[in-house]
Write a protein that holds these residues in place. Sequence first.
Motif, short mmCIF file in Angstrom:
data_model
loop_
_atom_site.label_atom_id
_atom_site.label_comp_id
_atom_site.label_asym_id
_atom_site.label_seq_id
_atom_site.Cartn_x
_atom_site.Cartn_y
_atom_site.Cartn_z
N VAL A 167 0.87 -1.18 0.00
CA VAL A 167 0.00 0.00 0.00
C VAL A 167 0.90 1.22 0.00
CG1 VAL A 167 -1.75 1.28 1.29
CG2 VAL A 167 -1.76 -1.23 1.31
N ARG A 168 0.64 2.15 -0.94
CA ARG A 168 1.43 3.39 -0.95
C ARG A 168 0.97 4.30 0.18
NH1 ARG A 168 0.76 6.06 -6.64
NH2 ARG A 168 -1.40 5.90 -5.95
N PRO A 169 1.89 5.06 0.76
CA PRO A 169 1.47 5.97 1.84
C PRO A 169 0.33 6.89 1.41
CG PRO A 169 3.87 5.85 1.76
CD PRO A 169 3.35 5.08 0.56
N ALA A 170 0.37 7.34 0.16
CA ALA A 170 -0.68 8.27 -0.30
C ALA A 170 -2.05 7.60 -0.35
CB ALA A 170 -0.31 8.82 -1.68
N ASP A 171 -2.08 6.26 -0.32
CA ASP A 171 -3.35 5.54 -0.41
C ASP A 171 -3.89 5.10 0.94
OD1 ASP A 171 -3.32 5.87 -3.13
OD2 ASP A 171 -2.42 3.92 -3.53
N VAL A 172 -3.25 5.56 2.00
CA VAL A 172 -3.79 5.25 3.33
C VAL A 172 -4.68 6.42 3.76
CG1 VAL A 172 -3.24 4.77 5.75
CG2 VAL A 172 -1.74 3.91 3.93
N MET A 173 -5.92 6.09 4.14
CA MET A 173 -6.86 7.13 4.56
C MET A 173 -6.40 7.79 5.86
SD MET A 173 -10.26 4.83 3.96
CE MET A 173 -11.45 6.07 4.45
N ALA A 174 -6.87 9.00 6.07
CA ALA A 174 -6.48 9.74 7.28
C ALA A 174 -7.02 9.06 8.54
CB ALA A 174 -6.98 11.17 7.20
N GLU A 175 -8.18 8.46 8.42
CA GLU A 175 -8.79 7.82 9.60
C GLU A 175 -9.49 6.56 9.14
OE1 GLU A 175 -11.65 10.42 11.27
OE2 GLU A 175 -10.26 12.09 11.45
N ASP A 176 -9.76 5.67 10.09
CA ASP A 176 -10.62 4.54 9.78
C ASP A 176 -12.04 5.04 9.54
OD1 ASP A 176 -8.88 2.28 9.92
OD2 ASP A 176 -8.74 2.63 12.08
N PRO A 177 -12.74 4.48 8.53
CA PRO A 177 -14.12 4.94 8.29
C PRO A 177 -15.03 4.48 9.43
CG PRO A 177 -13.59 3.06 6.89
CD PRO A 177 -12.33 3.43 7.62
N VAL A 195 -8.03 2.75 -1.79
CA VAL A 195 -7.43 3.28 -0.57
C VAL A 195 -7.55 2.25 0.54
CG1 VAL A 195 -7.92 5.65 -1.21
CG2 VAL A 195 -9.51 4.41 0.27
N ALA A 196 -6.70 2.42 1.56
CA ALA A 196 -6.73 1.50 2.69
C ALA A 196 -7.02 2.30 3.95
CB ALA A 196 -5.38 0.79 2.82
N ALA A 197 -7.89 1.77 4.77
CA ALA A 197 -8.09 2.36 6.10
C ALA A 197 -6.87 2.00 6.95
CB ALA A 197 -9.36 1.81 6.72
N PRO A 198 -6.47 2.89 7.86
CA PRO A 198 -5.30 2.58 8.70
C PRO A 198 -5.42 1.22 9.38
CG PRO A 198 -5.98 4.87 9.03
CD PRO A 198 -7.02 4.24 8.14
N GLY A 199 -6.63 0.87 9.80
CA GLY A 199 -6.83 -0.40 10.49
C GLY A 199 -6.65 -1.61 9.60
N ASP A 200 -6.60 -1.39 8.28
CA ASP A 200 -6.42 -2.51 7.34
C ASP A 200 -4.96 -2.74 6.98
OD1 ASP A 200 -9.13 -2.86 7.26
OD2 ASP A 200 -9.42 -1.66 5.42
N VAL A 201 -4.06 -1.89 7.47
CA VAL A 201 -2.64 -2.03 7.14
C VAL A 201 -1.93 -2.63 8.35
CG1 VAL A 201 -0.56 -0.83 6.38
CG2 VAL A 201 -2.81 -0.03 5.61
#
Length: 381
Positions: free
Chosen positions: A120-130, A140-146
């Motif tokens: 996952v690229r850093p730019a594709d990590v969301m600011a917060e978990d939805p 995009v990836a939620a932080p909790g998914d990484v």
Amino acid sequence: MPPGTPPQPPIAGYDGVVCDLDGVVYRGDEAVPGAPRSLQQLVDGGVRLVYATNNASRVPAEVARQLAALGAPATESDVVSSAQAGAARLAADLPAGTRVLALGGPGVAEALSRAGLVPVRPADVMAEDPPAGGVAYPEVAAPGDVSAVLQGFGRNVTVADFETAARLLTRGVQWVATNDDATLPLPWGQSPGNGAYVDLLAAATGRRPDVVGKPHPPLYRLALDRLGTAAVRTIAVGDRLATDIAGARAAGLDSAWVLTGVDGPSDLLDTDATPTFVVASLSELQRPYAVPQREALGWRCGVATVSYSDEQLVIGHEGGDRMEVVRAGLAALVEARERGTATDQLRHAARVLDRIIEDGRDDSGRTPAADVPDEEPASNR
Ligand SMILES: [Mg+2]
């Protein structure tokens, strides 16, 4: 070796070579003169060869193309990178398909993909978990998914990328760094290396990563897997004492310290590194090698004798192979250090060995005494 046994070439004792790149095979964009030809001769002689690099930013195929263009035998599978070692570490701990932040150059993301993980690229990590039930966009990836961070060198890593990594690391996800080299040599001098960027995140998060590149053993273990040779029948070759030579020892491999790169003879005094062989260039792996022997008055290597006395090296027999003087001199210095002589004093004496190496180099940085047969251009390969 019993007295009277003729000197053997170092390579005689080995089936496999783990070869460093910068300072051994090339310097910058140019081949170390004679190195590609020596490597081809090793392979032609039945020795298995892989290249082990701490540089995680480039993909192995690109490194192999560069090596082949310089005339060295190389395919993609001959290049073992610290990014691959890092991805292998994570793949051993995490289920296939796990999302991992790829912080670094293209080599980091590619190694993760090939190991069955999802970079996952850093730019594709969301600011917060939805919020629960919220819909994340598939790209995009939620932080909790990484679940982990693999950190390697990359020129295009931004402050925002480090912020994303810090956010994940603060959550406690697994952290692997490809290498911890503090500096990266560039034509103008020393630039920050991956270790400096690791320290940046460490300072921000209060954590330290697992590091897999040289001098740590995982990269060597991956190289041994790739070679299929036994550790006792494999030799690591490199120019840096603190990474290549210390790392080989930590991984249980013999080593050859090649004086075509960063470290010179006097640098040995600043480390506890114990190279099995000290050679002026790769070609010496295939030439008879005299091992220094202690005699009554000092150290003998071939026709050279060197002792340490009155704060200097006394060279008793010049005119032979310059590397025999260097090896005997290093043996005398290490012995003096073990007997308690201050390193500063020894370093001053050791400069004479540095000069022997420097004087032996022509404008291209080559050490000619040991390299004469390699002057023919490397053609028809
Ligand atoms: Mg090197």
